[in-house]
Design a protein around this motif. Structure first.
Motif, PDB file in Angstrom:
ATOM      1  N   VAL A   1       0.848  -1.194   0.000  1.00  0.00           N
ATOM      2  CA  VAL A   1       0.000   0.000   0.000  1.00  0.00           C
ATOM      3  C   VAL A   1       0.887   1.248   0.000  1.00  0.00           C
ATOM      4  CG1 VAL A   1      -1.612   1.361   1.395  1.00  0.00           C
ATOM      5  CG2 VAL A   1      -2.006  -1.081   1.078  1.00  0.00           C
ATOM      6  N   ILE A   2       1.897   1.265   0.857  1.00  0.00           N
ATOM      7  CA  ILE A   2       2.806   2.404   0.917  1.00  0.00           C
ATOM      8  C   ILE A   2       3.545   2.568  -0.401  1.00  0.00           C
ATOM      9  CG2 ILE A   2       4.941   3.240   1.983  1.00  0.00           C
ATOM     10  CD1 ILE A   2       3.857   2.149   4.655  1.00  0.00           C
ATOM     11  N   ARG A   3       4.051   1.478  -0.952  1.00  0.00           N
ATOM     12  CA  ARG A   3       4.772   1.538  -2.231  1.00  0.00           C
ATOM     13  C   ARG A   3       3.870   2.125  -3.322  1.00  0.00           C
ATOM     14  NH1 ARG A   3       9.016  -1.688  -3.221  1.00  0.00           N
ATOM     15  NH2 ARG A   3       8.221  -3.314  -1.846  1.00  0.00           N
ATOM     16  N   SER A   4       2.638   1.670  -3.382  1.00  0.00           N
ATOM     17  CA  SER A   4       1.690   2.150  -4.386  1.00  0.00           C
ATOM     18  C   SER A   4       1.379   3.632  -4.203  1.00  0.00           C
ATOM     19  CB  SER A   4       0.408   1.324  -4.325  1.00  0.00           C
ATOM     20  OG  SER A   4      -0.519   1.773  -5.264  1.00  0.00           O
ATOM     21  N   LEU A   5       1.157   4.043  -2.958  1.00  0.00           N
ATOM     22  CA  LEU A   5       0.863   5.452  -2.678  1.00  0.00           C
ATOM     23  C   LEU A   5       2.027   6.348  -3.091  1.00  0.00           C
ATOM     24  CD1 LEU A   5      -0.851   5.175   0.801  1.00  0.00           C
ATOM     25  CD2 LEU A   5      -1.909   6.072  -1.289  1.00  0.00           C
ATOM     26  N   LEU A   6       3.242   5.947  -2.716  1.00  0.00           N
ATOM     27  CA  LEU A   6       4.407   6.772  -3.031  1.00  0.00           C
ATOM     28  C   LEU A   6       4.741   6.780  -4.509  1.00  0.00           C
ATOM     29  CD1 LEU A   6       6.714   6.031   0.017  1.00  0.00           C
ATOM     30  CD2 LEU A   6       5.477   8.138  -0.492  1.00  0.00           C
ATOM     31  N   THR A   7       4.426   5.697  -5.204  1.00  0.00           N
ATOM     32  CA  THR A   7       4.653   5.646  -6.643  1.00  0.00           C
ATOM     33  C   THR A   7       3.650   6.538  -7.367  1.00  0.00           C
ATOM     34  OG1 THR A   7       5.522   3.406  -6.515  1.00  0.00           O
ATOM     35  CG2 THR A   7       4.728   4.130  -8.662  1.00  0.00           C
ATOM     36  N   SER A   8       2.390   6.458  -6.965  1.00  0.00           N
ATOM     37  CA  SER A   8       1.334   7.233  -7.622  1.00  0.00           C
ATOM     38  C   SER A   8       1.298   8.688  -7.178  1.00  0.00           C
ATOM     39  CB  SER A   8      -0.037   6.605  -7.348  1.00  0.00           C
ATOM     40  OG  SER A   8      -0.078   5.293  -7.843  1.00  0.00           O
ATOM     41  N   PHE A   9       1.628   8.928  -5.904  1.00  0.00           N
ATOM     42  CA  PHE A   9       1.518  10.270  -5.329  1.00  0.00           C
ATOM     43  C   PHE A   9       2.767  10.567  -4.494  1.00  0.00           C
ATOM     44  CE2 PHE A   9      -2.637   8.148  -5.438  1.00  0.00           C
ATOM     45  CZ  PHE A   9      -3.275   8.916  -6.389  1.00  0.00           C
ATOM     46  N   PRO A  10       3.920  10.838  -5.116  1.00  0.00           N
ATOM     47  CA  PRO A  10       5.168  11.011  -4.362  1.00  0.00           C
ATOM     48  C   PRO A  10       5.145  12.163  -3.360  1.00  0.00           C
ATOM     49  CG  PRO A  10       5.513  11.424  -6.705  1.00  0.00           C
ATOM     50  CD  PRO A  10       4.113  10.945  -6.546  1.00  0.00           C
ATOM     51  N   ALA A  11       4.244  13.116  -3.511  1.00  0.00           N
ATOM     52  CA  ALA A  11       4.198  14.253  -2.586  1.00  0.00           C
ATOM     53  C   ALA A  11       3.334  13.976  -1.360  1.00  0.00           C
ATOM     54  CB  ALA A  11       3.673  15.492  -3.316  1.00  0.00           C
ATOM     55  N   VAL A  12       2.642  12.836  -1.325  1.00  0.00           N
ATOM     56  CA  VAL A  12       1.747  12.549  -0.213  1.00  0.00           C
ATOM     57  C   VAL A  12       2.552  12.317   1.071  1.00  0.00           C
ATOM     58  CG1 VAL A  12       1.615  10.030  -0.493  1.00  0.00           C
ATOM     59  CG2 VAL A  12      -0.328  11.261   0.423  1.00  0.00           C
ATOM     60  N   SER A  13       1.986  12.725   2.189  1.00  0.00           N
ATOM     61  CA  SER A  13       2.600  12.515   3.496  1.00  0.00           C
ATOM     62  C   SER A  13       2.011  11.239   4.090  1.00  0.00           C
ATOM     63  CB  SER A  13       2.298  13.718   4.384  1.00  0.00           C
ATOM     64  OG  SER A  13       2.833  13.530   5.656  1.00  0.00           O
ATOM     65  N   ILE A  14       2.891  10.322   4.518  1.00  0.00           N
ATOM     66  CA  ILE A  14       2.427   9.034   5.045  1.00  0.00           C
ATOM     67  C   ILE A  14       2.955   8.842   6.452  1.00  0.00           C
ATOM     68  CG2 ILE A  14       2.561   6.525   4.801  1.00  0.00           C
ATOM     69  CD1 ILE A  14       2.691   6.895   1.818  1.00  0.00           C
ATOM     70  N   ARG A  15       2.071   8.409   7.335  1.00  0.00           N
ATOM     71  CA  ARG A  15       2.445   7.958   8.678  1.00  0.00           C
ATOM     72  C   ARG A  15       2.114   6.472   8.727  1.00  0.00           C
ATOM     73  NH1 ARG A  15       0.188  13.052  11.250  1.00  0.00           N
ATOM     74  NH2 ARG A  15       2.082  14.263  11.449  1.00  0.00           N
ATOM     75  N   ALA A  16       3.023   5.696   9.302  1.00  0.00           N
ATOM     76  CA  ALA A  16       2.815   4.253   9.362  1.00  0.00           C
ATOM     77  C   ALA A  16       2.974   3.753  10.786  1.00  0.00           C
ATOM     78  CB  ALA A  16       3.812   3.543   8.452  1.00  0.00           C
ATOM     79  N   LEU A  17       2.000   2.976  11.240  1.00  0.00           N
ATOM     80  CA  LEU A  17       2.080   2.327  12.540  1.00  0.00           C
ATOM     81  C   LEU A  17       2.922   1.067  12.371  1.00  0.00           C
ATOM     82  CD1 LEU A  17       1.156   2.088  15.517  1.00  0.00           C
ATOM     83  CD2 LEU A  17      -0.772   0.735  14.687  1.00  0.00           C
ATOM     84  N   VAL A  18       4.000   0.976  13.144  1.00  0.00           N
ATOM     85  CA  VAL A  18       4.902  -0.175  13.073  1.00  0.00           C
ATOM     86  C   VAL A  18       5.234  -0.628  14.492  1.00  0.00           C
ATOM     87  CG1 VAL A  18       5.891   0.552  10.867  1.00  0.00           C
ATOM     88  CG2 VAL A  18       6.973   1.297  12.984  1.00  0.00           C
ATOM     89  N   ARG A  19       5.566  -1.890  14.645  1.00  0.00           N
ATOM     90  CA  ARG A  19       5.935  -2.397  15.972  1.00  0.00           C
ATOM     91  C   ARG A  19       7.400  -2.116  16.301  1.00  0.00           C
ATOM     92  NH1 ARG A  19       3.457  -8.311  15.643  1.00  0.00           N
ATOM     93  NH2 ARG A  19       3.564  -7.821  13.452  1.00  0.00           N
TER      94      ARG A  19
END
Length: 82
Positions: free
Chosen positions: A35-53
């Motif tokens: 999902v992150i890869r797709s978002l950044l490929t399609s919309f490189p300017a988007v800001s993403i926060r990811a919940l990780v352990r």
């Protein structure tokens, strides 16, 4: 006729201001990373926060994705609300 997924993505991203971020739960999981890869490929300017352990593991994993270093990592576990 239902709108296409790409059309929905364009409409959604057009409504997202630069002050908003997309929050991805499980950012380094099998689905989350795609999902992150797709978002950044399609919309490189988007800001993403990811919940990780594990932030260190996530930083290593996400560094292989183009623009992956700009992801804001939030450490936590959805099963542990503390």
């Amino acid at each position: 006729q239902a709108p296409s997924v790409r059309s929905l993505q364009r409409d959604t991203m057009a409504k997202t201001s630069s002050a908003e971020a997309i929050f991805v739960v499980g950012g380094t999981g099998m689905i989350g990373i795609e999902v992150i890869r797709s978002l950044l490929t399609s919309f490189p300017a988007v800001s993403i926060r990811a919940l990780v352990r594990d932030a260190n593991k996530a930083a290593r994993t996400l560094s292989s994705i183009p623009h992956g270093s700009k992801i804001d990592l939030v450490t936590g576990n959805i099963d542990d609300p503390t």
